[in-house]
Design a protein around this motif. Structure first.
Motif, PDB file in Angstrom:
ATOM      1  N   VAL A  78       0.840  -1.196   0.000  1.00  0.00           N
ATOM      2  CA  VAL A  78       0.000   0.000   0.000  1.00  0.00           C
ATOM      3  C   VAL A  78       0.879   1.251   0.000  1.00  0.00           C
ATOM      4  CG1 VAL A  78      -0.215   0.045   2.538  1.00  0.00           C
ATOM      5  CG2 VAL A  78      -1.974   1.128   1.127  1.00  0.00           C
ATOM      6  N   ASN A  79       0.436   2.251  -0.732  1.00  0.00           N
ATOM      7  CA  ASN A  79       1.068   3.570  -0.699  1.00  0.00           C
ATOM      8  C   ASN A  79       0.039   4.601  -1.152  1.00  0.00           C
ATOM      9  OD1 ASN A  79       1.425   2.481  -3.440  1.00  0.00           O
ATOM     10  ND2 ASN A  79       2.552   4.371  -3.827  1.00  0.00           N
ATOM     11  N   ARG A  80       0.405   5.846  -1.135  1.00  0.00           N
ATOM     12  CA  ARG A  80      -0.538   6.888  -1.536  1.00  0.00           C
ATOM     13  C   ARG A  80       0.126   7.868  -2.501  1.00  0.00           C
ATOM     14  NH1 ARG A  80       0.752   9.917   3.762  1.00  0.00           N
ATOM     15  NH2 ARG A  80       1.449  11.881   2.847  1.00  0.00           N
ATOM     16  N   PHE A  81      -0.728   8.490  -3.336  1.00  0.00           N
ATOM     17  CA  PHE A  81      -0.312   9.537  -4.256  1.00  0.00           C
ATOM     18  C   PHE A  81      -1.103  10.788  -3.892  1.00  0.00           C
ATOM     19  CE2 PHE A  81       0.462   5.615  -6.567  1.00  0.00           C
ATOM     20  CZ  PHE A  81       1.760   5.815  -7.006  1.00  0.00           C
ATOM     21  N   ASP A  82      -0.416  11.804  -3.397  1.00  0.00           N
ATOM     22  CA  ASP A  82      -1.087  13.011  -2.925  1.00  0.00           C
ATOM     23  C   ASP A  82      -1.450  13.952  -4.060  1.00  0.00           C
ATOM     24  OD1 ASP A  82      -0.667  11.994  -0.383  1.00  0.00           O
ATOM     25  OD2 ASP A  82       1.153  13.163  -0.047  1.00  0.00           O
ATOM     26  N   SER A  83      -2.702  14.410  -4.035  1.00  0.00           N
ATOM     27  CA  SER A  83      -3.136  15.470  -4.951  1.00  0.00           C
ATOM     28  C   SER A  83      -2.943  16.807  -4.263  1.00  0.00           C
ATOM     29  CB  SER A  83      -4.607  15.292  -5.324  1.00  0.00           C
ATOM     30  OG  SER A  83      -4.796  14.048  -5.943  1.00  0.00           O
ATOM     31  N   ASN A  84      -3.491  16.923  -3.072  1.00  0.00           N
ATOM     32  CA  ASN A  84      -3.356  18.106  -2.229  1.00  0.00           C
ATOM     33  C   ASN A  84      -3.434  17.595  -0.796  1.00  0.00           C
ATOM     34  OD1 ASN A  84      -3.205  20.739  -1.278  1.00  0.00           O
ATOM     35  ND2 ASN A  84      -5.409  21.036  -1.401  1.00  0.00           N
ATOM     36  N   TRP A  85      -2.313  17.513  -0.128  1.00  0.00           N
ATOM     37  CA  TRP A  85      -2.248  16.892   1.186  1.00  0.00           C
ATOM     38  C   TRP A  85      -1.432  17.757   2.133  1.00  0.00           C
ATOM     39  CZ3 TRP A  85      -5.255  13.242   2.881  1.00  0.00           C
ATOM     40  CH2 TRP A  85      -4.934  12.535   4.038  1.00  0.00           C
ATOM     41  N   ASN A  86      -1.861  17.875   3.373  1.00  0.00           N
ATOM     42  CA  ASN A  86      -1.126  18.629   4.381  1.00  0.00           C
ATOM     43  C   ASN A  86      -0.257  17.657   5.172  1.00  0.00           C
ATOM     44  OD1 ASN A  86      -0.711  19.820   7.179  1.00  0.00           O
ATOM     45  ND2 ASN A  86      -1.536  21.572   6.056  1.00  0.00           N
ATOM     46  N   SER A  87       1.000  17.993   5.360  1.00  0.00           N
ATOM     47  CA  SER A  87       1.951  17.083   6.012  1.00  0.00           C
ATOM     48  C   SER A  87       1.607  16.815   7.479  1.00  0.00           C
ATOM     49  CB  SER A  87       3.377  17.637   5.900  1.00  0.00           C
ATOM     50  OG  SER A  87       3.457  18.888   6.550  1.00  0.00           O
ATOM     51  N   ASN A  88       0.722  17.609   8.090  1.00  0.00           N
ATOM     52  CA  ASN A  88       0.303  17.357   9.471  1.00  0.00           C
ATOM     53  C   ASN A  88      -0.707  16.212   9.570  1.00  0.00           C
ATOM     54  OD1 ASN A  88       1.850  19.428  10.653  1.00  0.00           O
ATOM     55  ND2 ASN A  88       0.331  20.935  10.018  1.00  0.00           N
ATOM     56  N   LEU A  89      -1.312  15.864   8.447  1.00  0.00           N
ATOM     57  CA  LEU A  89      -2.308  14.798   8.438  1.00  0.00           C
ATOM     58  C   LEU A  89      -1.646  13.439   8.291  1.00  0.00           C
ATOM     59  CD1 LEU A  89      -4.932  16.437   6.052  1.00  0.00           C
ATOM     60  CD2 LEU A  89      -4.979  16.348   8.562  1.00  0.00           C
ATOM     61  N   SER A  90      -2.189  12.461   8.994  1.00  0.00           N
ATOM     62  CA  SER A  90      -1.686  11.093   8.903  1.00  0.00           C
ATOM     63  C   SER A  90      -2.847  10.193   8.483  1.00  0.00           C
ATOM     64  CB  SER A  90      -1.134  10.638  10.259  1.00  0.00           C
ATOM     65  OG  SER A  90      -0.756   9.282  10.203  1.00  0.00           O
ATOM     66  N   LEU A  91      -2.651   9.449   7.404  1.00  0.00           N
ATOM     67  CA  LEU A  91      -3.648   8.500   6.922  1.00  0.00           C
ATOM     68  C   LEU A  91      -3.183   7.095   7.267  1.00  0.00           C
ATOM     69  CD1 LEU A  91      -6.213   7.840   5.260  1.00  0.00           C
ATOM     70  CD2 LEU A  91      -4.728   7.766   3.247  1.00  0.00           C
ATOM     71  N   GLU A  92      -4.063   6.327   7.883  1.00  0.00           N
ATOM     72  CA  GLU A  92      -3.749   4.958   8.249  1.00  0.00           C
ATOM     73  C   GLU A  92      -4.784   4.013   7.641  1.00  0.00           C
ATOM     74  OE1 GLU A  92      -1.718   5.133  12.567  1.00  0.00           O
ATOM     75  OE2 GLU A  92      -3.783   5.865  12.510  1.00  0.00           O
ATOM     76  N   VAL A  93      -4.403   2.756   7.506  1.00  0.00           N
ATOM     77  CA  VAL A  93      -5.258   1.754   6.882  1.00  0.00           C
ATOM     78  C   VAL A  93      -5.117   0.435   7.636  1.00  0.00           C
ATOM     79  CG1 VAL A  93      -3.496   1.045   5.215  1.00  0.00           C
ATOM     80  CG2 VAL A  93      -5.893   0.764   4.643  1.00  0.00           C
ATOM     81  N   ARG A  94      -6.201  -0.354   7.642  1.00  0.00           N
ATOM     82  CA  ARG A  94      -6.129  -1.700   8.213  1.00  0.00           C
ATOM     83  C   ARG A  94      -7.123  -2.621   7.501  1.00  0.00           C
ATOM     84  NH1 ARG A  94      -9.186  -2.256  14.016  1.00  0.00           N
ATOM     85  NH2 ARG A  94     -11.170  -1.355  13.365  1.00  0.00           N
ATOM     86  N   ARG A  95      -6.824  -3.903   7.562  1.00  0.00           N
ATOM     87  CA  ARG A  95      -7.710  -4.922   7.001  1.00  0.00           C
ATOM     88  C   ARG A  95      -8.675  -5.348   8.096  1.00  0.00           C
ATOM     89  NH1 ARG A  95      -7.559 -10.386   7.167  1.00  0.00           N
ATOM     90  NH2 ARG A  95      -5.491 -10.410   8.118  1.00  0.00           N
ATOM     91  N   THR A  96      -9.982  -5.314   7.797  1.00  0.00           N
ATOM     92  CA  THR A  96     -10.982  -5.632   8.814  1.00  0.00           C
ATOM     93  C   THR A  96     -11.642  -6.993   8.603  1.00  0.00           C
ATOM     94  OG1 THR A  96     -12.658  -4.429   7.559  1.00  0.00           O
ATOM     95  CG2 THR A  96     -11.499  -3.220   9.310  1.00  0.00           C
TER      96      THR A  96
END
Length: 162
Positions: A78-96
């Protein structure tokens, strides 16, 4: 015995012709103003906004002989491609959830929230074909000090035959 021998030759003689991963789902989180108790204050400390537990559904498959489908190990990164992202934000992911898979398949890892970064990293792994794997997202680092804007990023899941 001859039938089993022919079956094994067919299974061993076929290679993986392709691997497919398909995702369905998008998320547009918002933060309610009720999370601020008084004018001039920031959001509640440690505020985390979570998506539904199966916000995204992942299906993946390896094609080829039955040997490949049942015994080849795979990994989802998994990875992300930022369009418009603030470096203070953290995105997390998990398998449920495991979803449903082949009879002798297995799936493991990815059940604890992990940060999604621009750099690809291992998310979960398994053996066999699966569909309906539930994925949940979480955003933290929210603050009224972050300029008002529409922040967006694209999360990419990559299936690797290992």
């Amino acid at each position: 015995m001859k039938i089993l021998y022919i079956f094994l030759l067919i299974c061993l003689g076929q290679s993986v012709f392709g691997q497919y991963i398909n995702t369905v789902g998008s998320w547009y989180p918002s933060v309610s103003s009720s999370t601020i108790s008084d004018a001039g204050l920031d959001y509640t400390s440690g505020l985390k906004v979570q998506s539904a537990s199966s916000q995204t559904s992942i299906s993946l498959s390896l094609e080829g002989g039955i040997f490949n489908i049942l015994f080849n190990n795979w990994q989802v990164e998994v990875n992300r491609f930022d369009s418009n992202w603030n470096s203070n934000l953290s995105l997390e992911v998990r398998r449920t959830s495991n979803g449903s898979g082949t009879i002798f398949g297995s799936i493991s890892g990815g059940t604890i929230f992990q940060e999604v970064t621009p750099n690809s990293k291992s998310f979960f792994n398994g053996v066999g074909n699966y569909s309906g794997i539930g994925i949940q997202y979480q955003i933290s680092g929210l603050s009224v000090l972050i300029p008002a804007d529409t922040y967006s990023t694209t999360v990419m899941f990559t299936l690797i035959d290992i």
